[in-house]
Design a protein around this motif. Structure first.
Motif, PDB file in Angstrom:
ATOM      1  N   GLN A 246       0.885  -1.184   0.027  1.00 46.48           N
ATOM      2  CA  GLN A 246      -0.332  -0.475   0.287  1.00 46.48           C
ATOM      3  C   GLN A 246       1.061   1.041  -0.449  1.00 46.48           C
ATOM      4  O   GLN A 246       0.681   2.136  -0.648  1.00 46.48           O
ATOM      5  N   GLU A 249       2.272   1.062  -3.373  1.00 43.93           N
ATOM      6  CA  GLU A 249       1.239   1.390  -4.491  1.00 43.93           C
ATOM      7  C   GLU A 249       0.988   3.118  -4.502  1.00 43.93           C
ATOM      8  O   GLU A 249      -0.206   3.338  -5.430  1.00 43.93           O
ATOM      9  N   LYS A 251      -1.953   3.954  -2.420  1.00 42.32           N
ATOM     10  CA  LYS A 251      -3.314   3.069  -2.262  1.00 42.32           C
ATOM     11  C   LYS A 251      -3.913   3.714  -1.332  1.00 42.32           C
ATOM     12  O   LYS A 251      -3.672   3.920  -0.087  1.00 42.32           O
ATOM     13  N   GLU A 253      -6.752   2.562  -0.536  1.00 40.54           N
ATOM     14  CA  GLU A 253      -7.506   1.426   0.905  1.00 40.54           C
ATOM     15  C   GLU A 253      -6.714   0.380   0.859  1.00 40.54           C
ATOM     16  O   GLU A 253      -5.326   0.528   0.016  1.00 40.54           O
TER      17      GLU A 253
END
Length: 260
Positions: A246, A249, A251, A253
């Motif tokens: 996470q 990347e 993200k 979520e």
């Protein structure tokens, strides 16, 4: 096996009712480039300040060359000199570059000003800044101020090599810099690690991916007060750890909660 230069054992720290660090263990070995990563507000800079002896832990201990530190840095007879490069460079605006870089020797040595100025010139040359001794910080770009702070961190006393820095702590050294200036700083960090007159061991806090990948040998991810993952920088793209995935990347979520 080589003994660690610095060891954290069971380090906990809270500010008010918020626990920042929760029984953290961490080792730093000679010649290692360690980068601590994690989302904002998770205690990365707090770790640096505890290692530097500027902030006391609530519990646990810091060992310097296997010996426990007693109190803060001014209370203990440190076995190594630890230099800290602050995120905002932390130069004295009223002092020239030469006075900033030579501050340690001006305050803690009996060297003549001529000898100190020679040492300043050597360190400025090492960071690629020749001939700016008489400038003031306000006359420099952000990247130049960063490099001046690096020169100050590696300042050494030619007559007392035991006072030379053995560890540098970098707190977000590329924060606020454009990508090209960041690359200059990243290359400089690595060059200082390998150069005579530099410092071969460092811990860095960073959240910038290029800086992490270019300056780390080993990466430690800190979240919820604990070290959640660690490994060589080459393992970043191989691990299935959801926090690492996470983080890199970017993200929304995932297990990392977004702080309001």
């Amino acid at each position: 096996m080589t003994e660690p230069l610095i060891q954290l054992r069971g380090i906990s720290k809270s500010f008010g009712d918020r626990q920042i660090l929760d029984s953290v263990d961490l080792d730093l070995y000679p010649g290692e480039a360690l980068v601590v990563i994690g989302p904002s507000g998770t205690g990365k800079s707090t770790i640096l300040r505890i290692i530097a002896g500027l902030l006391p832990p609530d519990s646990g201990e810091v060992l310097i060359k296997t010996q426990p530190r007693r109190g803060l840095v001014e209370d203990d007879n440190e076995r190594i000199r630890i230099a800290l490069v602050f995120q905002q460079s932390a130069l004295f605006d009223s002092l020239t570059v030469a006075e900033n870089v030579g501050f340690f020797l001006l305050e803690h040595s009996s060297l003549s000003r001529e000898v100190i100025r020679e040492q300043v010139a050597d360190k400025l040359a090492l960071v690629g800044l020749t001939g700016i001794e008489d400038y003031y910080p306000a006359q420099l770009s952000g990247g130049m101020r960063k490099r001046v702070s690096f020169a100050r961190a590696i300042m050494s006393n030619p007559h007392q090599p035991e006072d030379n820095p053995e560890v540098i702590l970098y707190d977000e050294p590329t924060a606020g810099l454009d990508p090209i200036a960041s690359t200059v700083i990243e290359d400089l960090v690595r060059r200082l690690q390998k150069s005579p007159g530099g410092c071969g061991t460092y811990i860095m806090v960073s959240h910038q991916e290029s800086t992490i990948r270019r300056t780390a040998d080993r990466v430690v991810l800190l979240y919820d007060g604990k070290i959640q993952w660690q490994g060589p920088v080459s393992a970043i793209d191989q691990t299935d750890n959801p926090l690492v995935r996470q983080f890199f990347e970017a993200k929304v979520e995932g297990p990392i909660r977004i702080l309001d």
